[in-house]
Every structure is written in C-alpha cells, then in structure tokens.
Scaffold this motif. Structure first.
Motif, PDB file in Angstrom:
ATOM      1  N   ALA A  18      -0.594  -0.519  31.987  1.00 21.94           N
ATOM      2  CA  ALA A  18       0.179  -1.820  31.480  1.00 21.94           C
ATOM      3  C   ALA A  18       0.753  -2.357  32.826  1.00 21.94           C
ATOM      4  O   ALA A  18       1.464  -1.560  33.713  1.00 21.94           O
ATOM      5  N   VAL A  19       0.177  -3.487  33.241  1.00 23.07           N
ATOM      6  CA  VAL A  19       0.451  -3.967  34.669  1.00 23.07           C
ATOM      7  C   VAL A  19       1.758  -4.923  34.505  1.00 23.07           C
ATOM      8  O   VAL A  19       1.732  -6.131  33.591  1.00 23.07           O
ATOM      9  N   VAL A  20       2.830  -4.875  35.058  1.00 20.75           N
ATOM     10  CA  VAL A  20       3.698  -5.549  35.087  1.00 20.75           C
ATOM     11  C   VAL A  20       3.972  -6.505  36.688  1.00 20.75           C
ATOM     12  O   VAL A  20       3.906  -5.854  37.306  1.00 20.75           O
ATOM     13  N   ARG A  21       3.769  -7.794  36.202  1.00 19.01           N
ATOM     14  CA  ARG A  21       3.529  -8.536  37.410  1.00 19.01           C
ATOM     15  C   ARG A  21       4.958  -9.541  37.872  1.00 19.01           C
ATOM     16  O   ARG A  21       5.669  -9.888  36.906  1.00 19.01           O
ATOM     17  N   MET A  22       5.126  -9.810  39.298  1.00 23.22           N
ATOM     18  CA  MET A  22       6.169 -10.551  39.533  1.00 23.22           C
ATOM     19  C   MET A  22       5.646 -11.519  40.619  1.00 23.22           C
ATOM     20  O   MET A  22       5.031 -10.949  41.789  1.00 23.22           O
ATOM     21  N   LYS A  35       1.412   2.521  29.169  1.00 23.43           N
ATOM     22  CA  LYS A  35       1.474   1.582  27.661  1.00 23.43           C
ATOM     23  C   LYS A  35       2.659   2.185  26.930  1.00 23.43           C
ATOM     24  O   LYS A  35       2.805   3.308  26.822  1.00 23.43           O
ATOM     25  N   ASN A  36       3.059   1.204  26.210  1.00 16.43           N
ATOM     26  CA  ASN A  36       4.130   1.513  25.242  1.00 16.43           C
ATOM     27  C   ASN A  36       5.265   2.189  25.897  1.00 16.43           C
ATOM     28  O   ASN A  36       6.542   2.530  25.146  1.00 16.43           O
ATOM     29  N   LYS A  37       5.508   2.057  27.088  1.00 16.35           N
ATOM     30  CA  LYS A  37       6.689   2.620  27.865  1.00 16.35           C
ATOM     31  C   LYS A  37       7.683   1.618  28.457  1.00 16.35           C
ATOM     32  O   LYS A  37       8.779   1.633  28.526  1.00 16.35           O
ATOM     33  N   VAL A  38       7.012   0.129  28.774  1.00 16.42           N
ATOM     34  CA  VAL A  38       7.834  -0.674  29.524  1.00 16.42           C
ATOM     35  C   VAL A  38       8.769  -1.162  28.431  1.00 16.42           C
ATOM     36  O   VAL A  38      10.017  -1.445  28.637  1.00 16.42           O
ATOM     37  N   LEU A  39       8.305  -1.352  27.146  1.00 12.95           N
ATOM     38  CA  LEU A  39       9.331  -1.959  26.326  1.00 12.95           C
ATOM     39  C   LEU A  39      10.668  -0.897  25.796  1.00 12.95           C
ATOM     40  O   LEU A  39      11.660  -1.333  25.749  1.00 12.95           O
ATOM     41  N   ASN A  40      10.226   0.226  25.990  1.00 14.05           N
ATOM     42  CA  ASN A  40      11.052   1.469  25.609  1.00 14.05           C
ATOM     43  C   ASN A  40      12.239   1.499  26.934  1.00 14.05           C
ATOM     44  O   ASN A  40      13.326   1.648  26.511  1.00 14.05           O
ATOM     45  N   TRP A  41      11.716   1.264  27.959  1.00 12.70           N
ATOM     46  CA  TRP A  41      12.422   1.225  29.234  1.00 12.70           C
ATOM     47  C   TRP A  41      13.398  -0.111  29.158  1.00 12.70           C
ATOM     48  O   TRP A  41      14.878   0.184  29.338  1.00 12.70           O
ATOM     49  N   ARG A  42      12.994  -1.213  28.666  1.00 11.04           N
ATOM     50  CA  ARG A  42      13.936  -2.422  28.650  1.00 11.04           C
ATOM     51  C   ARG A  42      14.750  -2.372  27.405  1.00 11.04           C
ATOM     52  O   ARG A  42      15.828  -2.869  27.816  1.00 11.04           O
ATOM     53  N   ASN A  43      14.516  -1.610  26.452  1.00 11.87           N
ATOM     54  CA  ASN A  43      15.378  -1.664  25.195  1.00 11.87           C
ATOM     55  C   ASN A  43      16.236  -0.274  25.427  1.00 11.87           C
ATOM     56  O   ASN A  43      17.184  -0.125  24.457  1.00 11.87           O
ATOM     57  N   GLU A  82      10.811   1.576  47.267  1.00 10.62           N
ATOM     58  CA  GLU A  82       9.872   1.141  46.347  1.00 10.62           C
ATOM     59  C   GLU A  82      10.571   1.554  44.972  1.00 10.62           C
ATOM     60  O   GLU A  82      10.130   0.841  44.029  1.00 10.62           O
ATOM     61  N   ASP A  83      11.413   2.626  45.125  1.00  6.32           N
ATOM     62  CA  ASP A  83      11.950   2.756  43.703  1.00  6.32           C
ATOM     63  C   ASP A  83      12.881   1.748  43.197  1.00  6.32           C
ATOM     64  O   ASP A  83      12.830   1.332  41.955  1.00  6.32           O
ATOM     65  N   ALA A  84      13.543   1.259  44.196  1.00  5.93           N
ATOM     66  CA  ALA A  84      14.560   0.117  43.706  1.00  5.93           C
ATOM     67  C   ALA A  84      13.714  -1.141  43.467  1.00  5.93           C
ATOM     68  O   ALA A  84      13.890  -1.886  42.461  1.00  5.93           O
ATOM     69  N   VAL A  85      12.638  -1.490  44.227  1.00  7.79           N
ATOM     70  CA  VAL A  85      11.701  -2.489  43.996  1.00  7.79           C
ATOM     71  C   VAL A  85      11.047  -2.404  42.649  1.00  7.79           C
ATOM     72  O   VAL A  85      10.887  -3.551  41.769  1.00  7.79           O
ATOM     73  N   CYS A  86      10.491  -1.262  42.259  1.00  5.27           N
ATOM     74  CA  CYS A  86      10.078  -0.866  40.797  1.00  5.27           C
ATOM     75  C   CYS A  86      10.748  -1.075  39.807  1.00  5.27           C
ATOM     76  O   CYS A  86      10.650  -1.547  38.662  1.00  5.27           O
ATOM     77  N   ARG A  87      12.330  -0.670  39.921  1.00  3.33           N
ATOM     78  CA  ARG A  87      13.235  -1.171  38.917  1.00  3.33           C
ATOM     79  C   ARG A  87      13.401  -2.476  38.764  1.00  3.33           C
ATOM     80  O   ARG A  87      13.706  -2.916  37.545  1.00  3.33           O
ATOM     81  N   PHE A  88      13.516  -3.288  39.746  1.00  4.95           N
ATOM     82  CA  PHE A  88      13.747  -4.577  39.769  1.00  4.95           C
ATOM     83  C   PHE A  88      12.433  -5.424  39.043  1.00  4.95           C
ATOM     84  O   PHE A  88      12.724  -6.375  38.025  1.00  4.95           O
ATOM     85  N   ILE A  89      11.275  -4.807  39.252  1.00  3.67           N
ATOM     86  CA  ILE A  89      10.049  -5.354  38.711  1.00  3.67           C
ATOM     87  C   ILE A  89      10.128  -5.121  37.178  1.00  3.67           C
ATOM     88  O   ILE A  89       9.727  -5.902  36.345  1.00  3.67           O
ATOM     89  N   LEU A  90      10.359  -3.992  37.082  1.00  7.41           N
ATOM     90  CA  LEU A  90      10.500  -3.624  35.361  1.00  7.41           C
ATOM     91  C   LEU A  90      11.393  -4.483  34.634  1.00  7.41           C
ATOM     92  O   LEU A  90      11.122  -4.674  33.533  1.00  7.41           O
ATOM     93  N   ALA A  91      12.624  -4.898  35.213  1.00  6.27           N
ATOM     94  CA  ALA A  91      13.592  -5.510  34.384  1.00  6.27           C
ATOM     95  C   ALA A  91      13.074  -7.047  34.500  1.00  6.27           C
ATOM     96  O   ALA A  91      13.613  -7.428  33.314  1.00  6.27           O
TER      97      ALA A  91
END
Length: 390
Positions: A18-22, A35-43, A82-91
């Motif tokens: 699952a690709v998260v874009r910004m 897949k199915n993990k991005v929504l679990n992270w945001r919730n 990159e860890d901090a950038v990934c967390r920002f893009i995830l959110a």
C-alpha cells in the motif's frame, strides 16, 4: 547476432504493498507499507512502525524504485532522518484504499454496530440480550447500510427503530444508586413515576434516602441534575441491566411520599451498619396512639409461625442442584466479584415460595441478593484499589 527472447513475467508485482503519497513544495514522496496496516496505525491500534512499513526508505516513485534524495528531504521536511519523514507521511499522506481494505473496514464497523446493539438492548419479554449473530442477520434483513466514518453507537441508535418493526427489542435500563436528602423524595418520585422506572431497594441512612432503581438511559441526565442540585449523588452501577434482580419493586410499592414506612426500610441489608431504631425512622412511633396500637398488638393472640423447610443447606453457589440451575447462573456473579459466598434455600409453609439467604465470606448473613451483590461489588472495588501501585 541472436536477440534475447522476451520472457513475460508471470508474477504480478507490488500486490502486497500500500503506497502512501505526499506532494509538498513540488516534490513527490512515497513510502511502501503493508496493506491493512496504515489505517491501524492512524487509529492507534498498531504501535510498531516495523509492522506498518515494508522499508523505512523514502521514494520518489515506489513502482520504479526511485529513491528520494537527501537534499529534497532536508528542503521539504527539514531533516534527512527517514524514520521521522516516514512517520510524518504516514500521518498526513494520501492513502489509496483498495477494495479489500474498504470491505474489511465496513465489515468491522458493521460488527461494531451489532455489538453495541447486543450490549445496549434486550428482549423486553425475557429481559435478556440478543446475540451478536442474531443482530447481524436482522440488520442484513433490514438492508442496513453502515457508514465507516460515523461512530458505531450513533448508527446503532438509528438502526434500532427498524429492528423494532421486526421483533421485540428495546434499550436496556440503567441501574443507579441514588442518595439524596429525605426532604427531596417527592421531587424524585415526581420525576420517576411518569417514566419507565422500577425501584429495586430503598433504605434510610440518617436523614438521607438511598435508592437502587432501574431507569431508561434517556432519563439519566434529568435524574442526575435533580440529585446534584439538592446535594445528593447518583452512581451508575450498570449501564445496561440485562436481567431483573430478585425483589424488584415498583414505584407504587414504595410510598415515598409517606414518612418512611417500615416496608421500604431495610437497615439489615448492610451488616456493617447498626440497625436504625424505629422511633427514628417514624416520628409517629413515639406517640400515645402508637403505644396503644403496639400494646393491643402484643395482647392479641399470635399466629403460630410457619414451619421452615431447608431445601438446600448453606453451601457454595456453584453447588446448587440442577433444579435451581437458573438461580445458580444468576447468582454466580457473586463468586466472580468476591470468592467465598454461600447460599441457603428454604421455604415456609405450603406456599411453595423458595427464599434465598446469602452469607458473606466472613459468615455474616446478608439476606437478599440485591444486598449481597452490593456488598460483593464494594469488596471487589476495594480489592482493585488495593492492587494499584502507590
């Protein structure tokens, strides 16, 4: 010179990504997630970042494996971590939800709605809740459409009228413990009488009235406002009372408007509190007329007491025979709250009515189930507080 033969790829690429874009400052950044993990992270369900990301690398294009340069990361995000950038893009990034993910989210929300209805509603005839599979089938029969962006409780309340057209179902009542000054009992009676309320127990403690009752959830705010306004207290014992306790009484059975009749006062329900004298409970008890009535009653011939037959001698609740299986299941909650409770079943005369007497783990006779449950619940709360770290 021979040319290389084109070999078609039989495997479909990027099927589990699952690709998260910004897009920011004219630059495009992408991260590869499960897949199915991005929504679990945001919730807030998933806390481990490694369970969400395929890799902590930040891409400009995931499908072409083009990495984002460190200069672009510093320019846009102010850091090349990159860890901090990934967390920002995830959110804050954009996620394209697949059909399977959308179906999974809708199915989860549908089950949540059915679970709320099963927890908050009962069959008015049996006073028992419906199972979740029964509610799910009924919702499907009514063609209920679930919305993934709205709370499950709100949708459950909206689905209840449609379910009531198909079978008997209603919201379960709340069990409250109300403590208020005795002078304000008429106001409380005026509020509870027109509504679907049932008083289970009523006690006097000095100048205060303690009442255990079942009320409709919509009546809680008016009751709480009334009790708080007169300096009392309303404590919620159960958000959804799915069974009717033994000894439940109606409001008409408890004459709250009269000066504390003896039928409504049960000072022996709490063995730790000394019984209140009848003269304190009834001001008219010390009058000459009351003295003459008591003298006449003592002079009258007393009827022979009915003989008591012990059906089940004092023993553990789990040891009740199968003929009292329903009572055994109903009273098993006492052992869950506080271990060591015992019960004795007996009957008087030829009426065939079975009376239950409960004994605390210390051996004190408590009496009715309502008082025993209240004492066990208090002991359970005290044990939970004692286990908390200082």
């Amino acid at each position: 010179m021979s040319q290389s033969v084109f070999q078609p790829v039989g495997q479909k690429r990027l099927t589990n990504i699952a690709v998260v874009r910004m897009k920011k400052h004219g630059k495009r950044f992408e991260i590869a997630c499960y897949k199915n993990k991005v929504l679990n992270w945001r919730n807030g369900i998933e806390k481990d970042l490694d369970e969400v990301l395929q890799t902590t690398t930040v891409y400009s294009n995931v499908s072409k494996a083009v990495l984002a340069s460190r200069e672009d990361l510093k320019l846009v995000f102010g850091t090349d971590d990159e860890d901090a950038v990934c967390r920002f893009i995830l959110a804050h990034g954009d996620l394209q939800v697949s059909d399977r993910e959308r179906k999974l989210e809708l199915d989860t929300k549908f089950r949540d709605v059915a679970a709320v209805i099963s927890e908050k509603c009962i069959n008015p005839t049996t006073q028992r809740p419906y199972t979740i599979p029964m509610i799910e089938r009924a919702l499907k029969d009514t063609h209920f459409s679930v919305d993934s962006n709205r709370p499950a409780k709100t949708q459950a309340l909206e689905a209840l009228p449609a379910l009531q057209e198909r079978f008997p179902i209603e919201r379960a009542r709340m069990r409250l413990k109300i403590t208020l000054p005795l002078a304000n009992r008429d106001e409380l009676q005026g509020l509870l009488t027109p509504e679907r309320a049932a008083v289970q127990d009523c006690e006097l403690s000095g100048s205060s009235l303690i009442m255990f009752c079942l009320i409709d959830p919509g009546l809680f705010r008016p009751v709480h406002s009334l009790v708080a306004g007169v300096g009392g207290r309303a404590e919620v014992l159960a958000l959804a009372a799915t069974t009717t306790e033994e000894g439940s009484l109606g409001l008409n059975d408890l004459t709250l408007g009269d000066p504390a009749p003896s039928a409504t006062v049960h000072p022996a329900a709490n063995p730790d509190r000394a019984p209140t004298a009848s003269a304190d409970a009834d001001p008219a008890a010390a009058s000459p007329a009351a003295e003459r009535r008591r003298a006449a009653a003592s002079a009258a011939p007393q009827a022979a007491p009915a003989q008591e037959t012990v059906l089940y001698p004092r023993g553990p609740i789990a040891g009740l025979p199968d003929e009292y299986a329903s009572r055994r299941e109903r009273c098993a909650e006492l052992d869950d709250l506080q271990a060591g409770w015992t019960i004795q079943l007996s009957s008087k005369g030829e009426s065939g009515v079975v009376d239950a007497a409960f004994f605390s783990p210390r051996g004190a006779r408590v009496g009715a189930y309502v008082a025993a449950r209240r004492q066990a619940l208090q002991a359970s709360k005290q044990a939970a507080v004692a286990l908390q770290p200082a």
